[in-house]
Structure formats: C-alpha cells, structure tokens
Scaffold this motif. Structure first.
Motif, PDB file in Angstrom:
ATOM      1  N   TYR A 168       0.827  -1.207   0.000  1.00 33.49           N
ATOM      2  CA  TYR A 168       0.000   0.000   0.000  1.00 33.49           C
ATOM      3  C   TYR A 168       0.865   1.262   0.000  1.00 33.49           C
ATOM      4  CZ  TYR A 168      -3.772   3.190   1.241  1.00 33.49           C
ATOM      5  OH  TYR A 168      -4.685   4.216   1.245  1.00 33.49           O
ATOM      6  N   LYS A 169       2.014   1.193   0.637  1.00 36.10           N
ATOM      7  CA  LYS A 169       2.913   2.347   0.696  1.00 36.10           C
ATOM      8  C   LYS A 169       4.082   2.220  -0.275  1.00 36.10           C
ATOM      9  CE  LYS A 169       1.029   4.914   3.869  1.00 36.10           C
ATOM     10  NZ  LYS A 169       0.600   6.303   3.593  1.00 36.10           N
ATOM     11  N   SER A 170       3.932   1.360  -1.279  1.00 31.84           N
ATOM     12  CA  SER A 170       5.037   1.143  -2.222  1.00 31.84           C
ATOM     13  C   SER A 170       5.311   2.365  -3.093  1.00 31.84           C
ATOM     14  CB  SER A 170       4.728  -0.059  -3.114  1.00 31.84           C
ATOM     15  OG  SER A 170       3.529   0.171  -3.846  1.00 31.84           O
ATOM     16  N   THR A 171       4.344   3.258  -3.259  1.00 34.07           N
ATOM     17  CA  THR A 171       4.564   4.460  -4.069  1.00 34.07           C
ATOM     18  C   THR A 171       5.431   5.495  -3.358  1.00 34.07           C
ATOM     19  OG1 THR A 171       2.484   5.394  -3.225  1.00 34.07           O
ATOM     20  CG2 THR A 171       2.382   4.167  -5.286  1.00 34.07           C
ATOM     21  N   GLY A 172       5.688   5.308  -2.070  1.00 31.16           N
ATOM     22  CA  GLY A 172       6.498   6.261  -1.320  1.00 31.16           C
ATOM     23  C   GLY A 172       7.966   5.920  -1.282  1.00 31.16           C
ATOM     24  N   GLY A 173       8.402   4.975  -2.090  1.00 31.20           N
ATOM     25  CA  GLY A 173       9.814   4.621  -2.110  1.00 31.20           C
ATOM     26  C   GLY A 173      10.158   3.608  -1.025  1.00 31.20           C
ATOM     27  N   VAL A 174      11.471   3.489  -0.790  1.00 31.36           N
ATOM     28  CA  VAL A 174      11.943   2.506   0.182  1.00 31.36           C
ATOM     29  C   VAL A 174      11.470   2.853   1.587  1.00 31.36           C
ATOM     30  CG1 VAL A 174      13.993   1.413   1.163  1.00 31.36           C
ATOM     31  CG2 VAL A 174      13.948   2.015  -1.263  1.00 31.36           C
ATOM     32  N   ARG A 175      11.509   4.134   1.912  1.00 35.49           N
ATOM     33  CA  ARG A 175      11.065   4.533   3.253  1.00 35.49           C
ATOM     34  C   ARG A 175       9.573   4.280   3.435  1.00 35.49           C
ATOM     35  NH1 ARG A 175      14.110  10.311   4.602  1.00 35.49           N
ATOM     36  NH2 ARG A 175      16.262   9.482   4.583  1.00 35.49           N
ATOM     37  N   GLY A 176       8.808   4.555   2.397  1.00 39.71           N
ATOM     38  CA  GLY A 176       7.373   4.290   2.478  1.00 39.71           C
ATOM     39  C   GLY A 176       7.070   2.813   2.639  1.00 39.71           C
ATOM     40  N   ILE A 177       7.818   1.971   1.910  1.00 37.53           N
ATOM     41  CA  ILE A 177       7.627   0.522   2.038  1.00 37.53           C
ATOM     42  C   ILE A 177       7.984   0.054   3.440  1.00 37.53           C
ATOM     43  CG2 ILE A 177       8.454  -1.710   1.215  1.00 37.53           C
ATOM     44  CD1 ILE A 177       8.793  -0.479  -1.539  1.00 37.53           C
TER      45      ILE A 177
END
Length: 209
Positions: A168-177
């Motif tokens: 779900y947070k994959s669009t936020g980059g590595v930090r989001g993931i």
C-alpha cells in the motif's frame, strides 16, 4: 381348592406391585441416573435416559471436506464489506466535523448545507475506499499464504498484514515501504497477541504451578 384360591390371590396381589414398580419410576428412583434432568420424559415417548449419551460439545453435519471454522476466503467478504462500511461511517463523521469547522462563519443557509453535504460525501467515499482497499489486499495475501503453506495460524495474519502495508505504501519509495511494513506488522502482531492472550495466560499459570 381353598388353598389354591388363596395362593392364586396372593400371587395376583404380589404381581400387582411388581407391575406397578416396573411400569412407573419415581423421581427418587431416577435421580441417580445420569442425564435424567436433561431429558424430557413425555407420555408418548418413554425413553430411559441412561441410554442417551450426554455430550457437552456441539455437533454439526458438515459437507464432505468442509471445516468447522470459516477459512480466510469465506471471511474475506465480511472483512472487505465491514471495512468499507466502517470507513464510510468514520469518513462521514469526519466530513461533518470539517464541514462545520470550515463554514462556521457562514449563516445557516442552502449554500452552507450543500458545502457540508459535499464534505461528508467526499470524506466518506475517501475513507471507505482506503479501508476497503486495505481489506482487499489483506484478504488476498491471507488467502494466498494460507493456500501456499497449507496451514492457518497467526503467522499468516502477521505476514499478510506486513505485505499489505508494504504494497500500500510502495509508491512512497523505500522509506514508504518500510513504514508500511512496520505499521502492518505492528497492527497484526497486536491483533494476534489479543487473540492468544487467554491461551498465553493459561500457559503461564500452568508453568508457574
């Protein structure tokens, strides 16, 4: 002859109490029979409760290959629908709060009511979409992991929650993931801990003894 008549009378007199004892049972006689209080003895159905097995567990007739508990695929529909309804209700309340806050300087009129209504519907749809999407991802990962491992336990719950947060947070980059994975792991870990809390308390109490 008189002796024989007296004998027949005595035999008949002794047989009458015997038939009475065989045909009727008092509550005192049946008090010691297991399961007597659980059986309803009707006049048209005389049944000895001694031959009725007492079982304290529920019995169900299940189809061939079916489990006694619902699997993740069956619970997925309830989970997705419940999350959508919860998100819509929460979003509507949040939209009402925001609408009243933004229009507090306006008089009660039709434009203000329309603006508040628009805020309620917008926030309700947003939260319903968000929670519904999360529930869909979580249910899909849970079913896939269950079919892959061939087992249903708390490990599937934690893994599904972690993967859901990461995707779900994959669009936020590595930090989001990373943040999404940690959030999903934390929430599902707390949920698994809550489900097993009574079992853990029982195990700890037995070990202390």
């Amino acid at each position: 002859m008189e002796g024989g008549g007296n004998t027949g009378t005595k035999a008949a007199g002794s047989a009458a109490p015997l038939r009475h004892r065989r045909g009727r049972y008092s509550h005192a006689d049946l008090a010691g029979v297991p399961g007597y209080k659980l059986c309803n003895l009707q006049v048209y159905l005389i049944l000895n409760p001694f031959f009725v097995p007492f079982q304290d567990t529920d019995e169900f007739i299940l189809p061939t290959g079916a489990n006694k508990t619902r699997g993740r695929f069956e619970l997925a529909f309830f989970t997705i629908g419940g999350c959508c309804m919860t998100g819509a209700a929460f979003g509507a309340l949040n939209g009402l709060r925001l609408g009243l806050k933004e229009t507090q300087n306006m008089a009660w009129s039709k434009p203000r009511n329309v603006q508040i209504l628009n805020m309620v519907t917008r926030q309700g749809a947003l939260w319903a979409n968000t929670l519904g999407s999360l529930a869909l991802l979580y249910s899909a990962f849970g079913v896939i992991i269950e079919k892959t491992r061939g087992a249903e336990d708390d490990l599937n719950t934690i893994a599904a929650g972690t993967l859901t947060g990461m995707l779900y947070k994959s669009t936020g980059g590595v930090r989001g993931i990373a943040r999404g994975g940690i959030a999903g792991l934390t929430l599902t870990g707390l949920y698994a801990l809550y489900n097993n809390w009574e079992h853990m308390k029982g195990s700890i109490s037995r070990q202390s003894l």
